[in-house]
Design a protein around this motif. Structure first.
Motif, short mmCIF file in Angstrom:
data_model
loop_
_atom_site.label_atom_id
_atom_site.label_comp_id
_atom_site.label_asym_id
_atom_site.label_seq_id
_atom_site.Cartn_x
_atom_site.Cartn_y
_atom_site.Cartn_z
N HIS A 1 0.83 -1.20 0.00
CA HIS A 1 0.00 0.00 0.00
C HIS A 1 0.87 1.25 0.00
CE1 HIS A 1 -3.30 -2.69 0.78
NE2 HIS A 1 -2.65 -3.18 1.82
N SER A 2 1.91 1.25 -0.81
CA SER A 2 2.86 2.37 -0.82
C SER A 2 2.27 3.58 -1.54
CB SER A 2 4.14 1.94 -1.53
OG SER A 2 3.90 1.74 -2.90
N LEU A 3 2.98 4.68 -1.44
CA LEU A 3 2.55 5.89 -2.13
C LEU A 3 2.59 5.70 -3.64
CD1 LEU A 3 4.37 8.61 -0.01
CD2 LEU A 3 1.92 8.09 -0.05
N LEU A 4 3.60 5.00 -4.14
CA LEU A 4 3.67 4.72 -5.58
C LEU A 4 2.46 3.94 -6.04
CD1 LEU A 4 7.44 3.77 -5.94
CD2 LEU A 4 6.34 5.84 -6.76
N GLN A 5 2.11 2.91 -5.29
CA GLN A 5 0.94 2.09 -5.64
C GLN A 5 -0.33 2.92 -5.56
OE1 GLN A 5 1.26 -1.08 -6.71
NE2 GLN A 5 -0.89 -1.03 -7.20
N HIS A 6 -0.39 3.80 -4.59
CA HIS A 6 -1.55 4.67 -4.43
C HIS A 6 -1.74 5.56 -5.67
CE1 HIS A 6 -4.57 7.05 -2.40
NE2 HIS A 6 -3.88 8.15 -2.66
N PHE A 7 -0.66 6.17 -6.14
CA PHE A 7 -0.75 7.04 -7.31
C PHE A 7 -1.05 6.24 -8.58
CE2 PHE A 7 2.00 9.92 -4.68
CZ PHE A 7 0.97 10.84 -4.43
N GLN A 8 -0.53 5.03 -8.68
CA GLN A 8 -0.85 4.17 -9.82
C GLN A 8 -2.32 3.79 -9.80
OE1 GLN A 8 1.91 0.93 -9.42
NE2 GLN A 8 3.58 2.03 -10.44
N ASN A 9 -2.85 3.51 -8.62
CA ASN A 9 -4.27 3.18 -8.50
C ASN A 9 -5.16 4.36 -8.87
OD1 ASN A 9 -3.70 0.57 -7.74
ND2 ASN A 9 -3.90 0.97 -5.55
N ILE A 10 -4.76 5.55 -8.49
CA ILE A 10 -5.53 6.74 -8.86
C ILE A 10 -5.55 6.91 -10.37
CG2 ILE A 10 -5.52 9.28 -8.79
CD1 ILE A 10 -4.59 9.07 -5.89
N ASN A 11 -4.40 6.73 -11.02
CA ASN A 11 -4.31 6.84 -12.47
C ASN A 11 -5.17 5.78 -13.15
OD1 ASN A 11 -3.51 7.63 -14.99
ND2 ASN A 11 -1.55 6.56 -14.91
N LYS A 12 -5.11 4.56 -12.66
CA LYS A 12 -5.91 3.47 -13.24
C LYS A 12 -7.40 3.74 -13.04
CE LYS A 12 -6.22 -1.51 -13.44
NZ LYS A 12 -5.68 -2.79 -12.97
N LEU A 13 -7.77 4.28 -11.90
CA LEU A 13 -9.17 4.60 -11.63
C LEU A 13 -9.69 5.65 -12.62
CD1 LEU A 13 -11.60 4.14 -9.76
CD2 LEU A 13 -10.72 5.99 -8.34
N GLU A 14 -8.87 6.65 -12.92
CA GLU A 14 -9.26 7.67 -13.89
C GLU A 14 -9.44 7.06 -15.27
OE1 GLU A 14 -6.22 10.62 -13.65
OE2 GLU A 14 -6.96 11.43 -11.75
N GLN A 15 -8.55 6.16 -15.67
CA GLN A 15 -8.66 5.50 -16.97
C GLN A 15 -9.92 4.64 -17.03
OE1 GLN A 15 -5.05 3.30 -17.44
NE2 GLN A 15 -3.83 5.09 -18.01
N LEU A 16 -10.20 3.93 -15.96
CA LEU A 16 -11.40 3.09 -15.92
C LEU A 16 -12.68 3.92 -15.94
CD1 LEU A 16 -10.29 0.32 -13.40
CD2 LEU A 16 -10.59 0.10 -15.88
N ALA A 17 -12.66 5.07 -15.33
CA ALA A 17 -13.83 5.96 -15.35
C ALA A 17 -14.08 6.45 -16.78
CB ALA A 17 -13.63 7.13 -14.41
#
Length: 100
Positions: free
Chosen positions: A33-49
């Motif tokens: 649950h690192s900061l890098l993973q957090h930012f990657q998840n945010i980016n992926k969430l935007e793409q999925l939206a």
């Protein structure tokens, strides 16, 4: 700023400070649950939206097309001829392929 830095450095040099610094570093970069993973998840969430919006629009378009094909036999016949190359018994179908 100099006093703050020297105070922070003196606290980090203790064994507790080293452990805390290593913990923060580990959680920030290497943990699941690192900061890098957090930012990657945010980016992926935007793409999925964005993909969700596109797919919802396609669903609406396809539903409209299905309804049109169910209610209008002329459109159904046109669709069958274009997509499945169907023809009537007394017809010949010629395919013209344009080359680039």
């Amino acid at each position: 700023m100099g006093k703050l830095w020297s105070l922070l450095w003196s606290k980090l040099r203790t064994k507790y400070g080293v452990v805390i610094a290593l913990f923060v570093f580990w959680v920030g970069f290497f943990d699941e649950h690192s900061l890098l993973q957090h930012f990657q998840n945010i980016n992926k969430l935007e793409q999925l939206a964005k993909q969700e919006v596109l797919l919802r629009n396609k669903i609406v378009s396809d539903k409209r097309k299905i309804q049109e094909l169910r209610t209008n036999l002329t459109n159904l016949e046109k669709f069958a001829r274009e997509e499945f190359l169907m023809k009537k018994e007394n017809e010949d179908v010629y395919l013209i392929v344009e080359e680039d």
